[in-house]
Design a protein around this motif. Structure first.
Motif, PDB file in Angstrom:
ATOM      1  N   GLY A 110       3.838  23.629  31.880  1.00 49.56           N
ATOM      2  CA  GLY A 110       3.884  22.597  31.165  1.00 49.56           C
ATOM      3  C   GLY A 110       5.305  22.401  30.396  1.00 49.56           C
ATOM      4  N   PRO A 111       5.882  23.136  29.694  1.00 50.11           N
ATOM      5  CA  PRO A 111       7.082  23.047  29.136  1.00 50.11           C
ATOM      6  C   PRO A 111       8.497  22.865  30.195  1.00 50.11           C
ATOM      7  N   LEU A 112       8.441  23.036  31.399  1.00 51.36           N
ATOM      8  CA  LEU A 112       9.412  22.736  32.403  1.00 51.36           C
ATOM      9  C   LEU A 112       9.072  21.479  32.863  1.00 51.36           C
ATOM     10  N   LEU A 113       7.886  20.928  33.097  1.00 49.30           N
ATOM     11  CA  LEU A 113       7.705  19.429  33.472  1.00 49.30           C
ATOM     12  C   LEU A 113       8.214  18.521  32.228  1.00 49.30           C
ATOM     13  N   ALA A 114       7.708  19.327  31.131  1.00 51.81           N
ATOM     14  CA  ALA A 114       8.248  18.040  30.171  1.00 51.81           C
ATOM     15  C   ALA A 114       9.534  18.172  29.949  1.00 51.81           C
ATOM     16  N   TRP A 115      10.268  19.208  29.882  1.00 52.34           N
ATOM     17  CA  TRP A 115      12.004  19.340  29.938  1.00 52.34           C
ATOM     18  C   TRP A 115      12.312  18.371  31.146  1.00 52.34           C
ATOM     19  N   LEU A 116      11.905  18.336  32.403  1.00 53.35           N
ATOM     20  CA  LEU A 116      12.518  17.707  33.487  1.00 53.35           C
ATOM     21  C   LEU A 116      12.108  16.255  33.193  1.00 53.35           C
ATOM     22  N   ASP A 117      10.957  15.959  32.600  1.00 57.00           N
ATOM     23  CA  ASP A 117      10.672  14.344  32.211  1.00 57.00           C
ATOM     24  C   ASP A 117      11.516  13.895  31.474  1.00 57.00           C
ATOM     25  N   ARG A 118      12.049  14.644  30.353  1.00 58.80           N
ATOM     26  CA  ARG A 118      13.124  14.050  29.380  1.00 58.80           C
ATOM     27  C   ARG A 118      14.634  14.153  30.012  1.00 58.80           C
ATOM     28  N   GLU A 119      14.913  15.185  30.746  1.00 59.92           N
ATOM     29  CA  GLU A 119      16.215  15.643  31.227  1.00 59.92           C
ATOM     30  C   GLU A 119      16.674  15.117  32.563  1.00 59.92           C
ATOM     31  N   GLU A 120      15.590  15.153  33.420  1.00 59.31           N
ATOM     32  CA  GLU A 120      15.675  14.975  34.751  1.00 59.31           C
ATOM     33  C   GLU A 120      14.604  14.279  35.593  1.00 59.31           C
ATOM     34  N   PRO A 121      14.274  13.207  35.060  1.00 56.45           N
ATOM     35  CA  PRO A 121      13.156  12.457  35.596  1.00 56.45           C
ATOM     36  C   PRO A 121      13.131  12.134  37.052  1.00 56.45           C
ATOM     37  N   GLY A 122      14.377  11.807  37.266  1.00 60.85           N
ATOM     38  CA  GLY A 122      14.451  11.342  38.837  1.00 60.85           C
ATOM     39  C   GLY A 122      13.740  12.451  39.674  1.00 60.85           C
ATOM     40  N   SER A 123      13.819  13.723  39.417  1.00 61.33           N
ATOM     41  CA  SER A 123      13.240  15.097  40.332  1.00 61.33           C
ATOM     42  C   SER A 123      11.800  14.577  40.241  1.00 61.33           C
ATOM     43  N   LEU A 124      11.080  14.317  39.076  1.00 68.02           N
ATOM     44  CA  LEU A 124       9.674  14.273  39.081  1.00 68.02           C
ATOM     45  C   LEU A 124       9.289  12.946  39.671  1.00 68.02           C
ATOM     46  N   ASP A 125      10.180  12.044  39.747  1.00 68.80           N
ATOM     47  CA  ASP A 125       9.799  10.714  40.230  1.00 68.80           C
ATOM     48  C   ASP A 125       9.626  10.831  41.899  1.00 68.80           C
ATOM     49  N   ALA A 126      10.584  11.596  42.515  1.00 66.79           N
ATOM     50  CA  ALA A 126      10.776  12.152  43.629  1.00 66.79           C
ATOM     51  C   ALA A 126       9.659  13.024  44.153  1.00 66.79           C
ATOM     52  N   ALA A 127       9.015  13.799  43.388  1.00 66.89           N
ATOM     53  CA  ALA A 127       7.970  14.689  43.904  1.00 66.89           C
ATOM     54  C   ALA A 127       6.532  14.175  44.237  1.00 66.89           C
ATOM     55  N   ALA A 128       5.891  14.967  44.920  1.00 66.67           N
ATOM     56  CA  ALA A 128       4.347  14.742  45.050  1.00 66.67           C
ATOM     57  C   ALA A 128       3.504  15.907  44.789  1.00 66.67           C
ATOM     58  N   THR A 129       4.292  17.140  44.362  1.00 64.17           N
ATOM     59  CA  THR A 129       3.529  18.201  43.910  1.00 64.17           C
ATOM     60  C   THR A 129       4.339  19.040  43.169  1.00 64.17           C
ATOM     61  N   ALA A 130       3.680  19.583  42.173  1.00 64.52           N
ATOM     62  CA  ALA A 130       4.378  20.392  41.246  1.00 64.52           C
ATOM     63  C   ALA A 130       3.439  21.951  41.267  1.00 64.52           C
ATOM     64  N   ALA A 131       4.008  22.605  41.869  1.00 62.67           N
ATOM     65  CA  ALA A 131       3.250  23.953  42.382  1.00 62.67           C
ATOM     66  C   ALA A 131       3.720  24.961  41.719  1.00 62.67           C
ATOM     67  N   CYS A 132       3.117  26.179  42.054  1.00 63.67           N
ATOM     68  CA  CYS A 132       3.649  27.495  41.958  1.00 63.67           C
ATOM     69  C   CYS A 132       3.951  28.294  43.105  1.00 63.67           C
ATOM     70  N   CYS A 133       4.700  29.210  43.265  1.00 63.17           N
ATOM     71  CA  CYS A 133       5.434  29.888  44.524  1.00 63.17           C
ATOM     72  C   CYS A 133       4.478  30.293  45.551  1.00 63.17           C
ATOM     73  N   LYS A 134       3.344  30.902  45.402  1.00 59.57           N
ATOM     74  CA  LYS A 134       2.524  31.107  46.595  1.00 59.57           C
ATOM     75  C   LYS A 134       1.865  29.685  47.128  1.00 59.57           C
ATOM     76  N   ASP A 135       1.631  28.910  46.211  1.00 61.10           N
ATOM     77  CA  ASP A 135       0.946  27.580  46.820  1.00 61.10           C
ATOM     78  C   ASP A 135       2.056  26.837  47.708  1.00 61.10           C
ATOM     79  N   VAL A 136       3.281  26.785  47.523  1.00 67.47           N
ATOM     80  CA  VAL A 136       4.408  26.510  48.416  1.00 67.47           C
ATOM     81  C   VAL A 136       4.403  27.185  49.627  1.00 67.47           C
ATOM     82  N   VAL A 137       3.925  28.446  49.727  1.00 63.28           N
ATOM     83  CA  VAL A 137       4.209  28.976  50.804  1.00 63.28           C
ATOM     84  C   VAL A 137       2.897  28.627  51.567  1.00 63.28           C
ATOM     85  N   HIS A 138       1.615  28.529  50.865  1.00 67.42           N
ATOM     86  CA  HIS A 138       0.631  28.013  51.660  1.00 67.42           C
ATOM     87  C   HIS A 138       0.794  26.781  52.389  1.00 67.42           C
TER      88      HIS A 138
END
Length: 483
Positions: free
Chosen positions: A127-155
């Motif tokens: 939550g806090p990391l998404l909110a920080w990026l939304d304020r400071e680096e919104p382009g990364s969130l715009d380019a993303a389709a998934t905000a995952a955790c580590c194990k789910d990335v490997v899956h």
């Protein structure tokens, strides 16, 4: 052969198990932590390569019946629609959202989130990391389709399946009643417009079949994802009934208790991690102290881990009046209370104090901290223990006496990987030729019984510890806060 893959913060491990739970082979490889200051990041491609590398090594060409993934929780791993990383992953250790969390604590947002989810906010959670990026680096969130955790990335990399499990979804967005993401919590954190980034929540576990395009996992191999490492370790240690707990004596103390109710009206501290059963949660209180504090006191006294048993034998219970508080983390403490100004101390020192007294006092204080967390978590039943600290039988005897109960040393190796396999097989309902013998897989390697004389001694010593903690907290709120 069943393979558990544990995606740690600095090490990736794979363990192969026979059907009876016997460990056949374990392989591991380090992964990097990058960044400067409070920015702590990881290279997503490096992590996936490490995963496939240890899988290939541990299977050695033999197709496994199942690959079950667990790993570090929290953090933020952004992928685009093709499953490619948008940017380096933000680790759960990242602190750049600290200012946001402080503001939410001051204005009541953090308390509101806890009342809805049973989970505290901390800078390295999604939550806090998404909110920080939304304020400071919104382009990364715009380019993303998934905000995952580590194990789910490997899956996702292995199977092409997007999703997460209930345990990783818990912090901080899961509504424990609906078992879905809470729109109110997303709105509270200013993230309602980013809800589509959250992966679907699998009611059992994310499941797919390997596509055979990466080394280590043959085409068609069943792959599950979850739970993440804290509840997976509990499952691997046989901790599944309300009131039972798991103490992981690692760099920090991960204290967990299975509960059948939510403590939403208590002081906000720790986490409630949803489990497969809707009436079960893992109450997790991860303290910031642990073997890191032991390492520190051994270092300043010029002693080593090999000398620990002798040092504990040389200094009697109570360390001849020397006592310690173990809060050595620069970020303070987060369980069973939250205070970023928490600091360690020794008291009762005079010229007769020896280095053995300093070491015993710190060992006792770490055990007191574990009891403080486990009592706050509602421990009433059996207690399992695992982690690097269990290699010292002498120290474990101190823990048993302080906690006043037998310690069931979890079957090794790799209880997290072991628990991921058990959870994966249970989730698939007999797909692998029937259920595994859970009692055999989780039978303790040893049981360390407390000494009645030690239990009696430490009852008063623990009361003294609690008094010193409260006295110190009053000081931290005073002039000490200005440091």
């Amino acid at each position: 052969m069943f393979v558990g893959l544990d995606m740690g913060t600095s090490v990736v491990k794979a363990a192969a198990f026979a059907e009876d739970g016997t460990a056949l082979r374990v392989e591991s490889t380090p992964i990097s932590l990058n960044g400067q200051g409070d920015h702590v990041e990881q290279d997503v491609d490096e992590v996936v390569r490490a995963a496939t590398g240890v899988l290939a090594a541990v299977t050695d060409g033999s197709p496994p019946a199942l690959v079950a993934i667990t790993g570090q929780g929290d953090g933020l791993w952004l992928l685009d629609a093709r499953g490619r990383p948008v940017r380096p992953a933000l680790s759960w250790m990242d602190g750049r959202a600290g200012g946001l969390v402080a503001g939410w604590m001051a204005d009541g947002t953090a308390d509101e989130v806890y009342r809805r989810t049973g989970n505290v906010l901390f800078p390295g959670s999604p939550g806090p990391l998404l909110a920080w990026l939304d304020r400071e680096e919104p382009g990364s969130l715009d380019a993303a389709a998934t905000a995952a955790c580590c194990k789910d990335v490997v899956h996702l990399a292995l199977t092409g399946e997007r999703g997460t499990d209930l345990s990783d979804a818990s912090v901080p967005f899961l509504d424990p009643v609906t078992r879905d993401y809470s729109p109110e919590v997303l709105a509270s954190l200013g993230l309602g417009h980013r809800a589509e980034l959250l992966p679907p929540i699998a009611r059992t576990l994310p499941y797919g079949r390997a596509r055979g395009h990466l080394p280590g996992v043959p085409d068609g191999t069943p792959v599950t994802s979850g739970p993440y490492d804290l509840p997976a370790s509990a499952i691997g240690a046989g901790v599944t009934e309300p009131g039972d707990g798991l103490l992981i004596v690692g760099t920090t103390l991960a204290c967990q208790v299975v509960v059948d109710h939510l403590a939403l009206d208590e002081d906000p501290v720790g986490f409630h991690l949803a489990l497969a059963r809707s009436d079960r949660h893992m109450r997790a209180l991860p303290a910031m102290t642990g073997t890191v504090a032991l390492d520190w006191v051994l270092g300043i006294t010029g002693t080593t881990h090999d000398q620990l048993a002798g040092l504990l034998d040389e200094s009697p219970r109570g360390a001849r009046g020397v006592a310690a508080l173990p809060y050595l983390s620069p970020s303070g403490e987060r369980a069973p209370f939250v205070d970023h100004t928490a600091r360690a101390e020794f008291t009762g020192l005079d010229l007769r104090a020896s280095r053995a007294d300093l070491v015993r006092a710190m060992c006792e204080s770490i055990a007191f901290a574990a009891r403080h967390c486990l009592e706050a978590g509602g421990l009433t039943g059996e207690l399992a223990v695992c982690g690097g600290g269990t290699r010292s039988l002498a120290w474990m005897k101190v823990f048993a006496d302080v906690l006043g109960r037998p310690l069931r040393v979890a079957r090794g190796p790799e209880p997290g990987a072991r628990g991921a396999v058990l959870a994966g097989v249970a989730a698939r309902g007999g797909e692998f030729g029937g259920a595994l013998d859970v009692s055999a897989w989780t039978a303790p390697e040893a049981v360390i019984d407390p000494d009645p004389a030690g239990v009696a001694f430490y009852e008063q010593a623990y009361a003294d510890y609690l008094f010193r903690v409260e006295s110190a907290r009053a000081r931290w709120r005073g002039p000490a806060r200005k440091r």
